[in-house]
Design an enzyme around this catalytic site. Structure first.
Site, mmCIF file in Angstrom:
data_model
loop_
_atom_site.group_PDB
_atom_site.id
_atom_site.type_symbol
_atom_site.label_atom_id
_atom_site.label_comp_id
_atom_site.label_asym_id
_atom_site.label_seq_id
_atom_site.Cartn_x
_atom_site.Cartn_y
_atom_site.Cartn_z
ATOM 1 N N ASP A 77 -19.345 67.860 3.711
ATOM 2 C CA ASP A 77 -18.683 68.910 2.936
ATOM 3 C C ASP A 77 -19.739 69.864 2.403
ATOM 4 O O ASP A 77 -20.856 69.457 2.095
ATOM 5 C CB ASP A 77 -17.936 68.315 1.734
ATOM 6 N N ASP A 129 -21.359 70.220 -7.921
ATOM 7 C CA ASP A 129 -21.452 68.888 -7.295
ATOM 8 C C ASP A 129 -22.819 68.299 -7.577
ATOM 9 O O ASP A 129 -22.971 67.143 -7.986
ATOM 10 C CB ASP A 129 -21.383 68.997 -5.754
ATOM 11 N N GLU A 183 -21.782 60.225 -3.174
ATOM 12 C CA GLU A 183 -21.380 61.116 -2.088
ATOM 13 C C GLU A 183 -22.496 62.111 -1.767
ATOM 14 O O GLU A 183 -22.630 62.571 -0.653
ATOM 15 C CB GLU A 183 -20.112 61.897 -2.462
ATOM 16 N N GLU A 184 -23.295 62.424 -2.773
ATOM 17 C CA GLU A 184 -24.288 63.481 -2.617
ATOM 18 C C GLU A 184 -25.616 63.005 -2.059
ATOM 19 O O GLU A 184 -26.538 63.805 -1.920
ATOM 20 C CB GLU A 184 -24.512 64.190 -3.959
ATOM 21 N N ASP A 201 -18.350 59.314 -6.734
ATOM 22 C CA ASP A 201 -18.196 60.689 -6.250
ATOM 23 C C ASP A 201 -18.284 61.539 -7.516
ATOM 24 O O ASP A 201 -17.331 61.599 -8.299
ATOM 25 C CB ASP A 201 -16.836 60.869 -5.551
ATOM 26 N N LEU A 256 -18.306 64.669 -8.326
ATOM 27 C CA LEU A 256 -17.328 65.741 -8.560
ATOM 28 C C LEU A 256 -16.468 65.899 -7.317
ATOM 29 O O LEU A 256 -16.916 66.460 -6.310
ATOM 30 C CB LEU A 256 -18.053 67.052 -8.889
ATOM 31 N N ASP A 257 -15.274 65.371 -7.393
ATOM 32 C CA ASP A 257 -14.383 65.401 -6.231
ATOM 33 C C ASP A 257 -13.427 66.584 -6.337
ATOM 34 O O ASP A 257 -13.001 66.955 -7.423
ATOM 35 C CB ASP A 257 -13.580 64.098 -6.179
ATOM 36 N N GLU A 281 -14.412 56.823 -3.036
ATOM 37 C CA GLU A 281 -13.139 57.485 -3.343
ATOM 38 C C GLU A 281 -12.003 56.457 -3.313
ATOM 39 O O GLU A 281 -11.325 56.234 -4.325
ATOM 40 C CB GLU A 281 -12.858 58.625 -2.350
HETATM 41 P P1 AFP Z 1 -13.620 68.617 -1.450
HETATM 42 O O1 AFP Z 1 -14.433 67.887 -2.526
HETATM 43 O O2 AFP Z 1 -14.440 69.012 -0.281
HETATM 44 O O3 AFP Z 1 -12.790 69.741 -2.014
HETATM 45 O O4 AFP Z 1 -12.606 67.526 -0.858
HETATM 46 C C1 AFP Z 1 -11.652 66.998 -1.688
HETATM 47 C C2 AFP Z 1 -11.038 65.790 -1.062
HETATM 48 O O5 AFP Z 1 -11.997 64.806 -0.771
HETATM 49 C C3 AFP Z 1 -9.936 65.205 -1.943
HETATM 50 O O6 AFP Z 1 -10.185 65.354 -3.299
HETATM 51 C C4 AFP Z 1 -8.721 65.942 -1.503
HETATM 52 O O7 AFP Z 1 -7.522 65.266 -1.756
HETATM 53 C C5 AFP Z 1 -8.962 66.145 -0.035
HETATM 54 O O8 AFP Z 1 -10.369 66.148 0.138
HETATM 55 C C6 AFP Z 1 -8.414 67.430 0.445
HETATM 56 O O9 AFP Z 1 -8.705 67.581 1.788
HETATM 57 P P2 AFP Z 1 -7.948 68.682 2.665
HETATM 58 O O10 AFP Z 1 -8.421 70.014 2.156
HETATM 59 O O11 AFP Z 1 -8.386 68.415 4.073
HETATM 60 O O12 AFP Z 1 -6.479 68.484 2.467
#
Ligand code: AFP
Length: 332
Positions: A75, A81, A104-105, A123, A125-126, A282
């Protein structure tokens, strides 16, 4: 007069125990030296307050946007993050209770303190693609006991543990208010942050996930690459006139479903044949919390907490939420 009434009603509001007091009052449940786990939870809570402050300032200072790099999961890395990763790593390093940190980082785990008894997976900052647009984001953490002798360098057996071996797990949701929700295997409790006091207060004691629900959360934009069974389940939800809600921040989608009942699904897709979400920092934590609250977490075929991880950044399809909804999705 009006103001006095408002003040009086505020005084009449019962406020829950502080997180610190709650941790202390409940630490006897824990079968190992409980003070250490309590300290770890406090370290995580402290780092989350710093991250919360930073998240709240985003937009005012230059910490939004991408760094132009990618993390281990592929990502795009956001400035926040990386900042959050630094805050949590530093807090755990200073605390001294953790021997290793999986994040994650970072490609590999970070060696912290050979004297520490705990391994943390985080993680920091998710949902980071939501940072720039002021939508809820979260931190997710799992805590494990190390298996190798204390004082020696840590080994793979300490790092690659099944989710069922977690001794505690939780998340912080930076949303319309900031909440910390955690379990040590004796139910799930939620604390809301009071920024003017700088404290988390117990606001959601003994959280239970409704056994059934009417909300489904899935990225419908990926529907063309879902398997037939996932398509069937989505169709079933539509036939039942369930409500679709998808924030794109796992913590926020999970938290809503925990309170209201619902299912979150990130299935295998053509692009991500094992799903997108990461087992170790996660899915495992949220699976532990879901089960402790009466819900369920599965890959569609097996219990998430039973999976033997093969590497730090492994992905799995993830179905989590109200027990009956997850069971129905599994049936299909
Ligand atoms: P990011 O941290 O890259 O925004 O990803 C967030 C994530 O891991 C999770 O929090 C979301 O539910 C999911 O990905 C969203 O993924 P999509 O954009 O593919 O639906």
């Amino acid at each position: 007069m009006q103001n006095i009434r408002v003040e009086e009603s505020r005084i009449a509001q019962p406020i829950g125990a502080t997180l610190d007091r709650f941790i202390k009052n409940n630490q006897d449940h824990f079968q190992y030296a409980s003070g250490e786990l309590s300290q770890l939870l406090r370290d995580i809570a402290l780092a989350s307050k710093v991250v919360n402050r930073e998240v709240n300032k985003a937009g005012l200072i230059d910490i939004m946007g991408s760094l132009g790099s990618q993390n281990m999961a592929g990502d795009s890395q956001q400035k926040l993050d990386v900042l959050a990763n630094i805050r949590f790593t530093r807090a755990l390093m200073k605390g001294g209770e953790a021997c290793a940190l999986i994040s994650e980082e970072a490609e590999s785990y970070v060696d912290l303190n050979n004297e520490g008894r705990y391994v943390i997976a985080i993680d920091p900052l998710d949902g980071s693609s939501n940072i720039d647009v002021n939508v809820s984001i979260g931190t997710i953490f799992s805590i494990y006991r190390r298996k190798s002798p204390v004082g020696k360098p840590i080994q793979d057996i300490d790092i690659l543990q099944k989710g069922s071996e977690q001794v505690a797990a939780g998340y912080i949701l930076y949303g319309s208010s900031t909440m910390l929700v955690y379990t040590t295997g004796f139910g799930v409790n939620g604390f809301t942050y009071e920024p003017s006091l700088g404290e988390y207060f117990l606001s959601h004691p003994n959280m239970r996930m409704p056994e059934d629900g009417k909300i489904y959360s899935i990225n419908a934009g990926l529907a063309n690459s879902f398997s037939e069974s996932v398509k069937q389940y989505v169709q079933y939800c539509k036939d039942q006139k369930y409500t679709a809600r998808y924030i794109g921040s796992l913590v926020a989608d999970f938290h809503r479903n925990l309170l209201k009942g619902g299912i979150y699904i990130y299935p295998a897709t053509a692009k991500d044949p094992n799903g997108k979400l990461r087992l170790m920092y996660e899915c495992n934590a949220l699976a532990f919390i879901a089960e402790q609250a009466g819900g369920k977490a599965s890959t569609g075929h097996e219990r998430v907490l039973d999976i033997e991880p093969r590497n730090l950044h492994e992905r799995v399809p993830f179905y989590v939420g109200s027990k009956k909804m997850v069971e129905k999705a599994e049936q299909l």
